[in-house]
Design a protein around this motif. Structure first.
Motif, PDB file in Angstrom:
ATOM      1  N   TRP A 158       0.835  -1.213   0.000  1.00 19.65           N
ATOM      2  CA  TRP A 158       0.000   0.000   0.000  1.00 19.65           C
ATOM      3  C   TRP A 158       0.867   1.260   0.000  1.00 19.65           C
ATOM      4  CZ3 TRP A 158      -4.413  -0.108  -2.036  1.00 19.65           C
ATOM      5  CH2 TRP A 158      -5.339   0.923  -1.847  1.00 19.65           C
ATOM      6  N   GLY A 159       1.620   1.402  -1.079  1.00 25.74           N
ATOM      7  CA  GLY A 159       2.482   2.561  -1.254  1.00 25.74           C
ATOM      8  C   GLY A 159       3.901   2.144  -1.584  1.00 25.74           C
ATOM      9  N   ILE A 160       4.710   3.108  -2.012  1.00 28.44           N
ATOM     10  CA  ILE A 160       6.072   2.795  -2.459  1.00 28.44           C
ATOM     11  C   ILE A 160       7.076   3.094  -1.343  1.00 28.44           C
ATOM     12  CG2 ILE A 160       7.848   3.340  -4.165  1.00 28.44           C
ATOM     13  CD1 ILE A 160       5.609   3.782  -6.215  1.00 28.44           C
ATOM     14  N   ARG A 161       7.294   4.383  -1.044  1.00 24.96           N
ATOM     15  CA  ARG A 161       8.253   4.741   0.016  1.00 24.96           C
ATOM     16  C   ARG A 161       7.527   4.891   1.355  1.00 24.96           C
ATOM     17  NH1 ARG A 161       9.696   9.834  -3.679  1.00 24.96           N
ATOM     18  NH2 ARG A 161       7.442   9.900  -3.297  1.00 24.96           N
ATOM     19  N   ASP A 162       8.288   4.764   2.442  1.00 26.32           N
ATOM     20  CA  ASP A 162       7.684   4.977   3.759  1.00 26.32           C
ATOM     21  C   ASP A 162       6.944   6.306   3.826  1.00 26.32           C
ATOM     22  OD1 ASP A 162       8.515   2.552   4.879  1.00 26.32           O
ATOM     23  OD2 ASP A 162      10.421   3.394   5.586  1.00 26.32           O
ATOM     24  N   THR A 163       7.478   7.315   3.177  1.00 31.08           N
ATOM     25  CA  THR A 163       6.859   8.648   3.212  1.00 31.08           C
ATOM     26  C   THR A 163       5.596   8.732   2.351  1.00 31.08           C
ATOM     27  OG1 THR A 163       8.514   9.202   1.541  1.00 31.08           O
ATOM     28  CG2 THR A 163       8.913   9.977   3.791  1.00 31.08           C
ATOM     29  N   ASP A 164       5.334   7.704   1.559  1.00 35.55           N
ATOM     30  CA  ASP A 164       4.090   7.672   0.786  1.00 35.55           C
ATOM     31  C   ASP A 164       2.966   6.981   1.542  1.00 35.55           C
ATOM     32  OD1 ASP A 164       5.339   8.797  -1.532  1.00 35.55           O
ATOM     33  OD2 ASP A 164       6.208   6.816  -1.960  1.00 35.55           O
ATOM     34  N   SER A 165       3.280   6.384   2.691  1.00 33.35           N
ATOM     35  CA  SER A 165       2.296   5.558   3.389  1.00 33.35           C
ATOM     36  C   SER A 165       1.159   6.387   3.964  1.00 33.35           C
ATOM     37  CB  SER A 165       2.975   4.792   4.522  1.00 33.35           C
ATOM     38  OG  SER A 165       2.005   4.128   5.313  1.00 33.35           O
ATOM     39  N   TRP A 166      -0.028   5.801   3.996  1.00 34.79           N
ATOM     40  CA  TRP A 166      -1.192   6.419   4.646  1.00 34.79           C
ATOM     41  C   TRP A 166      -1.018   6.457   6.152  1.00 34.79           C
ATOM     42  CZ3 TRP A 166      -5.803   3.477   6.760  1.00 34.79           C
ATOM     43  CH2 TRP A 166      -5.471   2.166   7.094  1.00 34.79           C
ATOM     44  N   ARG A 167      -0.111   5.652   6.678  1.00 29.59           N
ATOM     45  CA  ARG A 167       0.163   5.680   8.113  1.00 29.59           C
ATOM     46  C   ARG A 167       0.934   6.955   8.421  1.00 29.59           C
ATOM     47  NH1 ARG A 167      -3.556   2.281   9.907  1.00 29.59           N
ATOM     48  NH2 ARG A 167      -3.051   0.079   9.694  1.00 29.59           N
ATOM     49  N   ALA A 168       0.403   7.779   9.314  1.00 26.95           N
ATOM     50  CA  ALA A 168       0.975   9.100   9.553  1.00 26.95           C
ATOM     51  C   ALA A 168       2.429   9.017   9.988  1.00 26.95           C
ATOM     52  CB  ALA A 168       0.150   9.835  10.597  1.00 26.95           C
TER      53      ALA A 168
END
Ligand code: XIL
Length: 302
Positions: free
Chosen positions: A268-278
Motif C-alpha cells: 500500500w504505497g512505495i516509500r515509507d513517506t508515501d504511506s497512509w500511516r501518519a
C-alpha cells in the motif's frame, strides 16, 4: 530476477503497489513504480467520492491518469473500490432505502462500464464485515438497505464488466480463528453455492504490533482458495523496521506463494513517506527511495 515484478512473474504472480495521482510528477516515485511493480491500485482516485462527486456526474480525471500511466507501462490495474461504507460522496452519506440501493447499483454499473476491459480485478465491495466477535455485517447505510446489497453489487459489476475478476476485500481477515474471517468465509461459501458471481477475496494485510501477521496465515489463504476463489494480498504494509520487519514481510510472501490460487501481492504505497500511516516505516523503500531490508527479504523469497 532483480525486481519485485520480475520475481513474482517467475511463479505467474504479480507484485503491485498503490499509486497516488498527485505523485506521478515525482521522478523518484515514478522511477521505482515503473521498475519494480506490474500491478497498480489507485490509492483513492477510484473510490465513490472521487468518481461520482455529484450524483449522476462522474469524474475520472485522476483515476484515468493512474490507469493510463499503468497501462502505458504494460502494467495491470486493480479497481478499488466500487461500493464501500467509507469515502462516500457527501450526497450519498445520508441516503437510505431504495434511493441509496439504486444509487449504489448505478455507481457500480457506471464505473465498471467506463473501465470495462481495463481492470484485472475489481474490489466490488470493501470492508462490509464488523470487527469484534460477532462475525456479522458492519452496520452502514448500505447494509441498512438490506442484507443482499453485497450480492446485488456483484451482479451489477458482472453485468457491466464480464471479464474482470470480482473480489470482496477486507481487513483483519488474516487470522483464521477470528470471527470476522469466519463471517467473510461463510459469505463466500454461500455466494459460491448460490452462483453469486465472485472470483476472488482480497486481504488488505495492514499489520502492526497490535495486529501482527498471524501464524495461521497460510491456512486462511488456503481455506478461502479451497472455496473456488482466487486470493490476493491487496494493501500490504507492516509497521516496524530492520530484520524484524523483513522477516514479517517474508512470512506474508511465503504464505501467498504456498497457495496456488494466491495470484499476487500489492503493497500500500512505495516509500515509507508515501504511506497512509501518519508515522512509521511500513513499506519496502525508505523516504529517499532506497531499498530496505524488507525489500531484499521479499525479493529473495519470491
Ligand atoms: C486509505 C488511503 O491510503 C488514504 O490516503 C485515505 O486517506 C484513506 O484510505 N483500507 C482501504 C484503503 O481499503 O482504501 C484505505 O486507503 C486504507 C484502508
Amino acid at each position: 530476477a532483480s525486481t519485485l515484478a520480475a520475481a513474482a512473474q517467475q511463479s505467474g504472480r504479480y507484485f503491485g503497489t498503490a499509486v497516488a495521482a498527485n505523485k506521478l510528477g515525482d521522478s523518484t516515485y515514478v522511477g521505482i513504480l515503473n521498475r519494480e511493480f506490474d500491478m497498480v491500485t489507485a490509492e483513492n482516485e477510484m473510490k465513490m467520492d472521487a468518481t461520482e462527486p455529484n450524483q449522476g456526474q462522474f469524474s475520472y480525471g485522476n483515476a484515468d491518469r493512474i490507469v493510463n500511466q499503468a497501462r502505458n507501462q504494460g502494467k495491470r490495474v486493480r479497481g478499488h473500490a466500487l461500493a464501500w461504507h467509507s469515502q462516500q460522496p457527501g450526497w450519498m452519506q445520508n441516503m437510505s432505502g431504495t434511493a441509496l440501493r439504486n444509487a449504489m447499483l448505478n455507481h457500480v454499473t457506471q464505473v465498471a462500464t467506463y473501465y470495462r476491459g481495463k481492470i484485472y480485478a475489481w474490489d466490488v465491495v470493501n470492508e462490509a464485515y464488523a470487527d469484534g466477535s460477532s462475525g456479522g455485517r458492519r452496520d452502514s447505510n448500505l447494509q441498512r438497505t438490506g442484507n443482499d446489497w453485497i450480492e446485488a453489487a456483484f451482479r451489477a459489476a458482472r453485468a457491466a464488466d464480464p471479464n474482470a475478476k470480482l473480489c470482496y476485500n477486507d481487513y483483519n481477515t488474516d487470522n483464521w480463528s477470528h470471527a470476522k474471517t469466519q463471517g467473510v468465509y461463510r459469505m463466500v461459501q454461500d455466494f459460491k453455492s448460490r452462483g453469486v458471481p465472485i472470483d476472488c477475496v482480497g486481504f488488505q494485510a495492514h499489520f502492526n504490533s497490535g495486529n501482527p501477521v498471524p501464524s495461521n496465515y497460510h491456512t486462511t489463504l488456503q481455506n478461502f482458495a479451497n472455496l473456488g476463489v482466487d486470493v490476493q494480498i491487496t494493501e500490504l504494509d507492516i509497521e516496524g523496521s530492520g530484520s524484524t520487519q523483513a522477516q514479517q514481510y517474508q512470512g506474508v510472501v511465503q504464505a501467498c506463494l504456498a497457495v496456488t490460487r494466491c495470484t499476487g501481492i500489492t503493497v500500500w504505497g512505495i516509500r515509507d513517506t508515501d504511506s497512509w500511516r501518519a508515522s512509521g516505516t511500513p513499506l519496502l523503500f525508505d523516504g529517499s527511495g532506497n531499498k530496505k531490508a524488507a525489500y531484499n527479504s521479499v525479493l529473495s523469497v519470491l
